[in-house]
Enzyme design. Structure first.
Site, mmCIF file in Angstrom:
data_model
loop_
_atom_site.group_PDB
_atom_site.id
_atom_site.type_symbol
_atom_site.label_atom_id
_atom_site.label_comp_id
_atom_site.label_asym_id
_atom_site.label_seq_id
_atom_site.Cartn_x
_atom_site.Cartn_y
_atom_site.Cartn_z
ATOM 1 N N TYR A 56 -27.717 -10.168 20.249
ATOM 2 C CA TYR A 56 -29.107 -10.040 19.764
ATOM 3 C C TYR A 56 -29.115 -9.184 18.492
ATOM 4 O O TYR A 56 -29.784 -9.517 17.506
ATOM 5 C CB TYR A 56 -30.012 -9.437 20.844
ATOM 6 C CG TYR A 56 -31.374 -9.078 20.282
ATOM 7 C CD1 TYR A 56 -32.244 -10.075 19.838
ATOM 8 C CD2 TYR A 56 -31.771 -7.745 20.140
ATOM 9 C CE1 TYR A 56 -33.478 -9.755 19.272
ATOM 10 C CE2 TYR A 56 -32.997 -7.417 19.579
ATOM 11 C CZ TYR A 56 -33.841 -8.420 19.146
ATOM 12 O OH TYR A 56 -35.053 -8.100 18.573
ATOM 13 N N ARG A 91 -27.498 -4.710 34.882
ATOM 14 C CA ARG A 91 -27.542 -6.040 34.265
ATOM 15 C C ARG A 91 -26.891 -7.114 35.131
ATOM 16 O O ARG A 91 -26.865 -8.272 34.728
ATOM 17 C CB ARG A 91 -26.848 -5.996 32.887
ATOM 18 C CG ARG A 91 -25.346 -5.891 32.968
ATOM 19 C CD ARG A 91 -24.667 -5.640 31.646
ATOM 20 N NE ARG A 91 -25.003 -6.581 30.581
ATOM 21 C CZ ARG A 91 -24.424 -6.555 29.379
ATOM 22 N NH1 ARG A 91 -23.503 -5.650 29.103
ATOM 23 N NH2 ARG A 91 -24.772 -7.423 28.467
ATOM 24 N N TYR A 147 -14.584 -6.998 23.937
ATOM 25 C CA TYR A 147 -14.098 -6.823 25.317
ATOM 26 C C TYR A 147 -14.744 -5.604 25.978
ATOM 27 O O TYR A 147 -14.677 -4.494 25.436
ATOM 28 C CB TYR A 147 -12.573 -6.673 25.275
ATOM 29 C CG TYR A 147 -11.954 -6.361 26.603
ATOM 30 C CD1 TYR A 147 -12.111 -7.225 27.685
ATOM 31 C CD2 TYR A 147 -11.204 -5.203 26.791
ATOM 32 C CE1 TYR A 147 -11.537 -6.944 28.916
ATOM 33 C CE2 TYR A 147 -10.611 -4.917 28.019
ATOM 34 C CZ TYR A 147 -10.788 -5.789 29.078
ATOM 35 O OH TYR A 147 -10.222 -5.508 30.286
ATOM 36 N N ASP A 166 -21.676 -5.483 15.385
ATOM 37 C CA ASP A 166 -22.696 -6.538 15.514
ATOM 38 C C ASP A 166 -23.381 -6.795 14.170
ATOM 39 O O ASP A 166 -23.610 -7.944 13.779
ATOM 40 C CB ASP A 166 -23.771 -6.139 16.545
ATOM 41 C CG ASP A 166 -23.172 -5.752 17.884
ATOM 42 O OD1 ASP A 166 -22.071 -6.230 18.204
ATOM 43 O OD2 ASP A 166 -23.810 -4.950 18.600
#
Ligand code: ADP
Length: 307
Positions: A31, A102, A166, A258
């Site tokens: 995201y 989660r 990872y 990201d």
């Protein structure tokens, strides 16, 4: 207009503000990549393929995607699950730690939404991006659906990009992660690992070792991020090492990789050459790490990439 599809999970992020209150925002590796790609390349159609719930928190999350200009047409609604959540704690030495809720999130069901109609949309993309976290989020008994989807996208000419990202705690053991990652390497055109991830999983600490290992997979473009040191790229046999200018005041490195991925992929799709794309992506990541949390303020980010 370029069409990008990004698969994965966004979570509710809670961080302590020091006065007993919690600050709420939204984040998750891919995201974050979607947000930064869209901020840097506003003319791209950046679609997030994920699942949220039907609760009001999910509504707020989807509204946040829209505020960032991320296309929500591929956001699916689970009838019985809610978004995942994580909390950031900082100890007296300033060390950050993360607690996650989660394991039963809506995003885990995402493969249940791979309908013929959705596959049709995904096949119209110019780029499909996912990460090792996206893979870990997919329920293990639904992984075959994902691999069939990826094969179909590849055969349809969609460019495939993958960041292994990872996270040991999301896998039952290293072997399970390696099997999934190696399938991803084999189908990917662009692979963007952080050296730390491959060092934890495979013990590689140098670019040469990573390059040797990756040469078996037919990856067209390999971009290896090594924090403040350098980024090494190899594309169709052409090698480049790009030095990174270390940031003096690092506040929070969350989302460094990201944001790098989002800006790098956007630049490459816009026709920017590899070295220039790395420099732009590094300028973006260098700004992001000077702000707390995964998503930096928009103005500061835009100034960093359009000085
Ligand atoms: P990841 O977050 O995936 O582990 P890295 O830690 O390698 O990846 O960081 C990604 C990118 O963020 C780097 O390639 C670099 O451009 C930028 N970056 C990370 N740390 C620093 C730093 N201390 N100073 C400047 N840039 C940094």
């Amino acid at each position: 207009m370029k069409n990008v599809y990004i698969l994965g999970e966004c979570m509710v992020e809670l961080s302590r503000t020091g006065d007993g209150l919690l600050k709420q925002s939204y984040a998750g590796d891919v995201y974050n990549t979607a947000v930064y790609l869209k901020r840097a390349f506003d003319d791209f159609n950046v679609n997030f393929f994920t699942a949220v719930g039907e609760d009001s928190l999910s509504d707020d999350m989807v509204a946040a995607f829209e505020t960032e200009g991320v296309n929500t047409e591929m956001v699916q609604r689970s009838k019985d699950k809610a978004p995942g959540l994580y909390m950031i704690s900082v100890d007296e030495q300033g060390e950050r730690s993360f607690s996650y809720w989660r394991s039963d999130s809506a995003a885990r069901q995402i493969m249940q939404f791979v309908s013929a109609e959705n596959v049709g949309y995904l096949c119209m993309g110019d780029l499909f991006f996912f990460s090792g976290i996206s893979l870990a989020v997919i329920a293990p008994n639904e992984r075959d659906i994902f691999w069939q989807l990826l094969r179909k996208l590849k055969d349809s000419g969609v460019r495939i990009a993958f960041d292994p990202n990872y996270r040991a705690r999301m896998w039952s053991d290293k072997t399970e992660a390696k099997i999934q990652f190696e399938r991803a390497f084999r189908l990917s055109d662009v692979v963007l690992p952080g050296i730390d991830d491959l060092s934890q999983l495979y013990g590689f600490t140098e670019f040469n070792k990573i390059q040797d290992f990756c040469s078996a997979f037919g990856i067209e473009e390999l971009v290896v991020k090594n924090g403040p040191d350098s980024v090494c790229c190899i594309r169709n046999g052409e090698f480049n090492e790009v030095a990174i200018k270390p940031v003096q005041q690092v506040v929070d490195t969350t989302s460094a990789g990201d944001s790098f991925n989002g800006v790098y992929l956007g630049a490459r799709m816009s026709g920017v050459e590899v070295v220039e794309a790395v420099n732009l992506a590094a300028a973006a990541a260098g700004e992001v790490i000077q702000h707390p949390g995964a998503i930096a303020p928009k103005d500061a980010f835009e100034q960093a990439i359009r000085p």
